[in-house]
Every structure is written in structure tokens, then in C-alpha cells.
Enzyme design. Structure first.
Site, PDB file in Angstrom:
ATOM      1  N   SER A 108       4.445 -10.868  22.772  1.00 15.68           N
ATOM      2  CA  SER A 108       5.599 -10.025  22.448  1.00 15.68           C
ATOM      3  C   SER A 108       5.142  -8.673  21.899  1.00 15.68           C
ATOM      4  O   SER A 108       5.870  -7.695  21.986  1.00 15.68           O
ATOM      5  CB  SER A 108       6.450 -10.724  21.396  1.00 15.68           C
ATOM      6  OG  SER A 108       5.650 -11.026  20.280  1.00 15.68           O
ATOM      7  N   ASN A 131       2.259 -18.089  21.022  1.00 20.97           N
ATOM      8  CA  ASN A 131       2.620 -19.500  20.826  1.00 20.97           C
ATOM      9  C   ASN A 131       4.067 -19.772  21.178  1.00 20.97           C
ATOM     10  O   ASN A 131       4.395 -20.831  21.718  1.00 20.97           O
ATOM     11  CB  ASN A 131       2.373 -19.908  19.384  1.00 20.97           C
ATOM     12  CG  ASN A 131       0.923 -20.190  19.106  1.00 20.97           C
ATOM     13  OD1 ASN A 131       0.487 -21.332  19.178  1.00 20.97           O
ATOM     14  ND2 ASN A 131       0.148 -19.163  18.805  1.00 20.97           N
ATOM     15  N   HIS A 181      -0.234 -13.670  15.999  1.00 17.74           N
ATOM     16  CA  HIS A 181      -0.271 -12.576  15.025  1.00 17.74           C
ATOM     17  C   HIS A 181      -1.101 -12.966  13.788  1.00 17.74           C
ATOM     18  O   HIS A 181      -1.627 -12.103  13.097  1.00 17.74           O
ATOM     19  CB  HIS A 181       1.151 -12.222  14.540  1.00 17.74           C
ATOM     20  CG  HIS A 181       1.929 -11.354  15.477  1.00 17.74           C
ATOM     21  ND1 HIS A 181       2.372 -11.790  16.702  1.00 17.74           N
ATOM     22  CD2 HIS A 181       2.343 -10.054  15.366  1.00 17.74           C
ATOM     23  CE1 HIS A 181       3.043 -10.801  17.296  1.00 17.74           C
ATOM     24  NE2 HIS A 181       3.041  -9.749  16.504  1.00 17.74           N
TER      25      HIS A 181
HETATM   26  N1  DGL Z   1       2.581 -13.776  18.532  1.00 18.35           N
HETATM   27  C1  DGL Z   1       3.644 -14.573  18.921  1.00 18.35           C
HETATM   28  C2  DGL Z   1       3.424 -16.052  18.767  1.00 18.35           C
HETATM   29  O1  DGL Z   1       2.285 -16.469  18.818  1.00 18.35           O
HETATM   30  C3  DGL Z   1       5.057 -14.114  18.765  1.00 18.35           C
HETATM   31  C4  DGL Z   1       5.536 -13.598  17.467  1.00 18.35           C
HETATM   32  C5  DGL Z   1       6.977 -13.146  17.700  1.00 18.35           C
HETATM   33  O2  DGL Z   1       7.162 -12.279  18.563  1.00 18.35           O
HETATM   34  O3  DGL Z   1       7.879 -13.713  17.069  1.00 18.35           O
HETATM   35  O4  DGL Z   1       4.340 -16.825  18.635  1.00 18.35           O
END
Ligand code: DGL
Length: 273
Positions: free
Chosen positions: A19, A82, A195
Site C-alpha cells: 500500500s 500482510n 511497515h
Molecule cells: N504494509 C502493509 C501490511 O503489511 C499495509 C499497511 C496498511 O496499508 O494498512 O499489512
């Protein structure tokens, strides 16, 4: 003929998407582990945060991004998110039949179940990931005796995306989440959001050695290296090119991308939606 086909495949890029900035933690680990690979990164900044969206919406975004990466001739696609790995992998798999598709969950589960019998396992991630219950399901499938406690930590990804790392505010938010009684007895914590490697250090400091904190970046990069090697798809070219796309351009995202990917990043905005 077969040789030249394989040669083209080896040279083809690895597509990675998330994202926003989080997938760059995976992208950077892949760049380090597989320095001869060309990378195409897509950050769906228009729809960030994915963790708050419905499964249907995440599936629809993921499908469009995968089609874009297929059109860029990727030999492999990594769902470096994820939330999307949890709810969209099976849907996207049908789109990506002729290439290697990776999610960020299976490599981590494979690693964790090696020790699961002895550990109480904690999982933190977005609402989409935690509500899918995918970690508990996959871990229990391979290790029935394990105990898994999951907690949604939805403020963390937007906080990181806004650049609040190693600051008073991030310390407060992290402490608040990790002191939740659901996580009181864990020995191992899975950072189930791409993240979170960006706050890995702060999380480790909170636990001060009491809990083994697992982030997926190196585990996923190692897994992809092994898979591509097994299928004779590793690129051995000496020159590489990386391309970065977003669905919504901002200067600040470009600067963060440069910082986290540790090289000059020129973002291109594409309209897929
Ligand atoms: N980095 C993402 C994850 O691993 C998405 C974080 C998001 O956009 O809410 O879920």
C-alpha cells in the site's frame, strides 16, 4: 530457443507491491540478498492504509496491480503487504498463473513453526491481517500445540508512513499496544506488517531481550532467493535497474522511499484504478 527463453526470464524484473512504504523493507532486503535483480516497486498510496479496507476492496486493488506488473513482464511478484497477502493471495494467484507469486506470510510461518512447540507466539498487524486470522490458522495447521495471541495495531502503519519513528509519539503508541494483556506471556512476536521493520528497534527496546521479535524482511528475501535459485531463475547480469511507481505521487513519499531503499528513487505516478 529454450535457452533464450530462460535467459529472458532470468533477466525479467521482480515485481513488488504494498500500500505504501512498508513493502520497501521487503524490497530493500531483496536488493541486498539478490543484488543482480531488477526490481519494479508499486506503492498503492492512493488507497493507503489497506488494513482498514474490506477484503473485497483489497482484492480488487491487488488484482489491478498484479496485472500491471505482469504487463511489465515480471518473472516473479511479491505481495509485500500482510493485509493483501492475507485476503488477496488466493484471488491474485489465478491472475499470476505463469509466474512465481510470493506472499510474506508463508516464509515467516515456515520459520516460526521450527520452534513453535516451545513458544507462546504473539502476532501484531493491521485489522485486515488480524481479522483474517491467517497466522493462527497457518501456524496451528503445522504445529497444533502452539499458542497464538493476535492483536490489531492499526495506528502503527499510518504513524510510520507519517515518519514518526524513534520519537516520543511512536514510543507512546508502541508501549500502549505492547502492554495489552493479550501479549502478556509471549516469548516470540511476529511483526505481521511490512511497515513494522521500520520500528523493529523500538519494539526490541520495549522487550529488552525478553521476547524474540521476528520481522519478515530477511526471511522473505531468503525464501525468494531459494525459490528462484531452485527454478534456475536468478539473474546474473551485472547491471540492474529499479523502477518505482505509485498511484498517488507525493514528494514526501519519494523522500522516504529514497531513505528506506538507500538509493536514488524517482517515483512515477500511474493511474491503474
Ligand atoms: N504494509 C502493509 C501490511 O503489511 C499495509 C499497511 C496498511 O496499508 O494498512 O499489512
Amino acid at each position: 530457443m529454450l535457452f533464450s527463453y530462460l535467459y529472458c526470464m532470468k533477466n525479467a524484473p521482480i515485481g513488488i507491491f504494498d500500500s505504501g512504504i512498508g513493502g520497501l523493507t521487503i524490497g530493500y532486503a531483496i536488493k541486498e540478498k539478490l543484488p543482480n535483480e531488477n526490481i519494479i516497486y508499486f506503492g498503492d498510496t492512493k488507497h493507503l492504509p489497506y488494513g482498514e479496507k474490506s477484503s473485497k476492496a483489497i482484492q480488487s486493488f491487488s488484482k489491478k496491480i498484479v496485472r500491471f506488473l505482469i504487463a511489465k513482464n515480471c518473472k516473479a511478484i511479491v505481495i509485500a503487504c500482510n493485509s493483501a497477502s492475507s485476503v488477496a493471495f488466493n484471488v491474485v494467484e489465478k491472475e499470476a498463473e505463469n509466474l512465481s507469486l510470493f506472499n510474506v506470510i508463508d516464509p515467516v510461518v515456515e520459520e516460526v513453526v521450527k520452534v513453535c512447540a516451545d513458544y507462546d507466539i504473539g502476532v501484531i498487524g493491521t485489522k485486515a491481517t488480524i481479522q483474517s486470522n491467517i497466522y493462527e490458522h497457518k501456524i496451528k495447521e503445522l504445529c497444533n500445540s502452539s499458542k497464538v495471541s493476535s492483536l490489531a495495531t492499526p495506528l502503527l502503519a499510518p504513524m510510520i508512513e507519517e515518519g514518526f519513528i524513534s520519537e516520543k509519539i511512536s514510543h507512546t503508541v508502541i508501549t500502549n499496544y505492547l502492554s495489552n494483556k493479550k501479549l502478556a506471556n509471549i516469548d516470540l512476536l511476529i511483526l505481521a506488517c511490512t511497515h513494522y521493520p521500520l520500528i523493529h528497534q523500538e519494539i526490541k527496546e520495549y522487550y529488552n531481550g525478553r521476547v524474540n521479535v521476528i520481522d519478515s524482511a530477511n526471511i522473505v528475501a531468503e525464501y525468494i532467493y531459494k525459490q528462484l535459485n531452485k527454478h534456475n531463475l536468478l539473474n546474473n547480469s551485472k547491471t540492474t535497474q529499479h523502477h518505482f511507481y505509485v498511484s498517488n505521487y507525493t514528494k514526501s513519499f519519494e523522500q522516504s522511499a529514497k531513505f528506506f531503499f538507500k538509493e536514488d528513487v524517482k517515483l512515477e505516478e500511474v493511474n491503474l484504478f
